[in-house]
Design a protein around this motif. Sequence first.
Motif, PDB file in Angstrom:
ATOM      1  N   THR B  27     -11.400 -15.733 -34.535  1.00  0.00           N
ATOM      2  CA  THR B  27     -11.883 -14.623 -35.349  1.00  0.00           C
ATOM      3  C   THR B  27     -10.847 -13.490 -35.355  1.00  0.00           C
ATOM      4  O   THR B  27     -10.522 -12.926 -36.413  1.00  0.00           O
ATOM      5  CB  THR B  27     -13.214 -14.097 -34.763  1.00  0.00           C
ATOM      6  OG1 THR B  27     -14.071 -15.223 -34.546  1.00  0.00           O
ATOM      7  CG2 THR B  27     -13.874 -13.117 -35.693  1.00  0.00           C
ATOM      8  N   GLY B  28     -10.326 -13.198 -34.181  1.00  0.00           N
ATOM      9  CA  GLY B  28      -9.313 -12.153 -34.075  1.00  0.00           C
ATOM     10  C   GLY B  28      -8.060 -12.499 -34.855  1.00  0.00           C
ATOM     11  O   GLY B  28      -7.492 -11.664 -35.556  1.00  0.00           O
ATOM     12  N   ASP B  29      -7.631 -13.747 -34.727  1.00  0.00           N
ATOM     13  CA  ASP B  29      -6.444 -14.198 -35.457  1.00  0.00           C
ATOM     14  C   ASP B  29      -6.613 -14.029 -36.961  1.00  0.00           C
ATOM     15  O   ASP B  29      -5.708 -13.570 -37.657  1.00  0.00           O
ATOM     16  CB  ASP B  29      -6.200 -15.695 -35.188  1.00  0.00           C
ATOM     17  CG  ASP B  29      -5.273 -15.910 -34.012  1.00  0.00           C
ATOM     18  OD1 ASP B  29      -4.577 -14.956 -33.636  1.00  0.00           O
ATOM     19  OD2 ASP B  29      -5.266 -17.039 -33.484  1.00  0.00           O
ATOM     20  N   ARG B  30      -7.794 -14.423 -37.437  1.00  0.00           N
ATOM     21  CA  ARG B  30      -8.032 -14.338 -38.886  1.00  0.00           C
ATOM     22  C   ARG B  30      -8.073 -12.884 -39.338  1.00  0.00           C
ATOM     23  O   ARG B  30      -7.532 -12.524 -40.371  1.00  0.00           O
ATOM     24  CB  ARG B  30      -9.339 -15.046 -39.267  1.00  0.00           C
ATOM     25  CG  ARG B  30      -9.363 -16.550 -39.134  1.00  0.00           C
ATOM     26  CD  ARG B  30      -8.109 -17.246 -39.623  1.00  0.00           C
ATOM     27  NE  ARG B  30      -7.611 -16.729 -40.880  1.00  0.00           N
ATOM     28  CZ  ARG B  30      -6.368 -16.856 -41.315  1.00  0.00           C
ATOM     29  NH1 ARG B  30      -5.465 -17.476 -40.606  1.00  0.00           N
ATOM     30  NH2 ARG B  30      -6.017 -16.363 -42.478  1.00  0.00           N
ATOM     31  N   PHE B  31      -8.758 -12.051 -38.584  1.00  0.00           N
ATOM     32  CA  PHE B  31      -8.827 -10.634 -38.958  1.00  0.00           C
ATOM     33  C   PHE B  31      -7.412 -10.033 -38.956  1.00  0.00           C
ATOM     34  O   PHE B  31      -7.062  -9.219 -39.809  1.00  0.00           O
ATOM     35  CB  PHE B  31      -9.739  -9.874 -37.990  1.00  0.00           C
ATOM     36  CG  PHE B  31     -10.162  -8.525 -38.508  1.00  0.00           C
ATOM     37  CD1 PHE B  31     -11.273  -8.401 -39.345  1.00  0.00           C
ATOM     38  CD2 PHE B  31      -9.446  -7.382 -38.185  1.00  0.00           C
ATOM     39  CE1 PHE B  31     -11.655  -7.157 -39.840  1.00  0.00           C
ATOM     40  CE2 PHE B  31      -9.820  -6.132 -38.689  1.00  0.00           C
ATOM     41  CZ  PHE B  31     -10.930  -6.023 -39.510  1.00  0.00           C
ATOM     42  N   THR B  32      -6.591 -10.493 -38.014  1.00  0.00           N
ATOM     43  CA  THR B  32      -5.204 -10.021 -37.939  1.00  0.00           C
ATOM     44  C   THR B  32      -4.430 -10.423 -39.189  1.00  0.00           C
ATOM     45  O   THR B  32      -3.702  -9.616 -39.782  1.00  0.00           O
ATOM     46  CB  THR B  32      -4.516 -10.618 -36.685  1.00  0.00           C
ATOM     47  OG1 THR B  32      -5.267 -10.235 -35.549  1.00  0.00           O
ATOM     48  CG2 THR B  32      -3.101 -10.117 -36.549  1.00  0.00           C
TER      49      THR B  32
END
Lengths: 365, 628
Positions: B27-32
């Motif tokens: 999730t963090g990777d995608r938001f990044t």
Amino acid sequence: MTTTELGMPGSSPRAGTASVPRLPEDADTLTKRDFTSDQEVRWCPGCGDYAILAAVQGFLPELGLKRENIVFVSGIGCSSRFPYYLDTYGMHSIHGRAPAIATGLATSREDLSVWVVTGDGDALSIGGNHLIHALRRNVNLKILLFNNQIYGLTKGQYSPTSHVGAVTKSTPLGSVDQPFNPVSLALGAEATFVARTMDSDRKHLTEVLRQAAEHRGTALVEIYQNCPIFNDGAFDLIKDREQQQARLVHLVDGEPVRLGAEDDRQVLVRTKAGLRFVPEGEAADDGVVVHQVGADDPAQAFAISRLDTPDMTHVPMGVFRSVARPTYDDLVRAQVDSAVEKGGGPATDADLERLIHGRDTWTVA
Amino acid sequence: MSSKSVQQLDRVVIRFAGDSGDGMQLTGDRFTSETAALGNDLSTLPNFPAEIRAPQGTLPGVSSFQLHFADHDVLTPGDAPDVLVAMNPAALKANLRDLPRGATVIVNIDEFTKRNLAKVGYAENPLEDGSLDSWQVHPVALTSITVEALAGFNTLSRKDKERAKNMFALGLLSWMYHRPTTGTELFLKNKFASRPDILEANLAALRAGLNYGETTEAFSVSYEIAPAKMPSGTYRNVTGNIALAYGLVTAAHRARLPLVLGSYPITPASDILHTLSGLKRYGVTTMQCEDEIAGIGAALGASFGGAIGVTTTSGPGVALKSETIGLAVSLELPLVIVDVQRGGPSTGLPTKTEQSDLLQAMFGRNGESPVPIVAPSSPADCFDAAMEAVRIATTYRTPVFLLSDGYLANGSEPWRLPSVKDLPDLRVEFATEPNGVDAKGQPVFHPYLRDETTLARPWAVPGTPGLEHRVGGIEKADVTGNISYDPDNHDRMTRLRAGKVAGIADTMGDLEVDDPSGEAEVLVLGWGSTYGPIAAAVRNVRNTGAKVARAHLRHLNPFPANTGEVLRRYRTVLVPEMNMGQLAMLLRAKYLVDVQSFTQVRGLPFTTVELADAIVGAQTVSDNGGTA
């Protein structure tokens, strides 16, 4: 975990030196002298290593390879000084690590004939892990394991091939360690080529080297070697002309496993209690063990390796196993080569840029 | 968008936290990626346990991903989150202490069951007992709304549907911060190409999250953060491990030599092995060896054969490789040892960062065995640092340490992509001819006859006729390379090897000092991954009107030639490190300067605030005449 068909070469066995440049047909053949370096040999007088060095120097010209494409890598120990005395490329590395270093070299350089020289302490004690992994991977290396059943360079401690009860500097009351049988160990480690020979039998040693060089993959050659200082006479029973005939079991591919002089010939048979030697006349044909170096299943070769006992009643010599299996280095190179080919040849600057850009870029004006 | 109000912000720090199985890193990777695509500058900090799936719902199992993004230059992942997304009570409890009063908390109330609360020691439900009154709490039934949104997916089990809740959370946050989701949709399509039902469910959950933000009254405001002003160019987001792998491949390409990696899996370095294993198309050979020692052995064997040998590991692996590094010092062959540092001693904190291998890299071998050390300062800088390590290794025929760390390895930032042809040309020349004559006047090859400028010995690879020679770990005679036990020769060779490494300073540039006023009395000197936190802290202190200088070491051995002069220029030198003062010890020993050490080993990067406090403290001491 999923697995995939490698779809790689290896079905047609190639010679161990097939990818190493050879001397031109019309060139002068090399001699033992060409493989002798200018360094003074510093083993103890009477050391078995001298005989092995002479045999190797005498054998190498026979390969017909360019000298500069031959590399000897060693670890630490008396035997590991070997590379200094050969006028090839060489590396005297650190204790036990020669198979790992040689794996990196052989994998990255298809055009080299890579030899490892090691001893019973170097290969089986401190370097045991690297040895078994080189064997299971089947890297195109020739490993010469000088076994003198003692630590020589550190002045006489027991080694992983010393017998139980061996009284040495570090075992004044006798060693309590069960020794390794290097041949059994190698067979258990999925080795594709395993042989045993002896320092003093130049002809046998040379023949085994010849077959090892021919083998594509890791070839483990155990060489019984006398240490005149710390373990003198360890192999006297099988070196003594009168005794050796009754003790040495010369393995010949496709032939029954035999022992003894013609008038007292014994042959190896299968019994419920395992393999044992019986007088040739008493052996029923269907029970006779016929040596098969190329058998897929190493079980029989392993059983033969277990005939060996500390009292050297029966000592098998020669090639125990020689089977073709794709080598690690060939497969690694094939994967790289095929990826490079599919990518349209060696990577260009533009290819590199595509790689580092990835799929997700943005531009700031 | 809707009638809801939109606020402009200049920066936001978001932390996603949940169970290690909740997909928080993804999730963090995608938001990044969405944030990068929008043109914000950013920095990330993943933080996860060493256990792959610690018991569900427990504090040890909490995994988090923090992202700091802004309309200006971002130097750190942010001290404290403005927004916490907590997928369960454990995630709330583990992260609440980092959360300033007034921050936003989005919690998944579905997980706030009696059992889950009890697991982490909550006697009362914190959502109900008033203990969260100081924060803006948004309770959202993330799980049940996701399951409901996927009601039509008859082929999926309830568990599969629940699993998509991270995409719902991503959708909601994407709405809140106006992030485009097209990249994520494309990503999901690739990831679940073979599972169309899972793909559709994830897409539906993502959209449901967006719609939820749009329609629910619980969220009345959304936020915009304008793109940052960044130098022109093409950018991508990159983690340190990926940048480092690409740096090695590119260096080999620029050297026209094959790259050969010998490695053994170890956290947090394994991603470099994974990445390079996938780059065979670039002529990269990777060998996953039987142990750390074999990894470096294979690399050194390949270097002997004329390749760029590399081994990748972390601190415990370096300990095992030490003897082979010593051999490489003696053989004088190129070799790159990548140490992605983590908390120690022993197994220590495998997934947490630390800078405590500096002295191991410097001295962790028997005998006098100097090894150059290069340290990257940010995730993207891992690319350039890797190229520099290869340059030193091949030019000077020496093993080189590349000291990354867990924070750089997994953290990410935008990277302005270089043009490959403009990168340094790293071509090397192998020896091809004899370079001396023997007593009889015959041409011979002297493997230890050195280049007069670099003191490097010739690299003569097997296959070169006439240059057959032997190398090894026994002391070499100067020039000939034969075995030598001669006392004078050993003294000479020891000094030659040391002199060769010291001489690298001639080709690496001076230590640059950032001292805009030229009147600072305090210098903050760092190395490696503390670059971002130090620069951010110095910026904060300067914003208060104080004068402070800053410098950062990329080379730890040798130090830049002007280092001593720089140190003596300032009344106080403050050296922040994520160890017990290892660089400070080296500086004190070498330059007899009483540098002030500021250290911390919490497994996490410094926060800007604590570093700024330390700088202000050093300033005060300096004003009082330099004594505390």
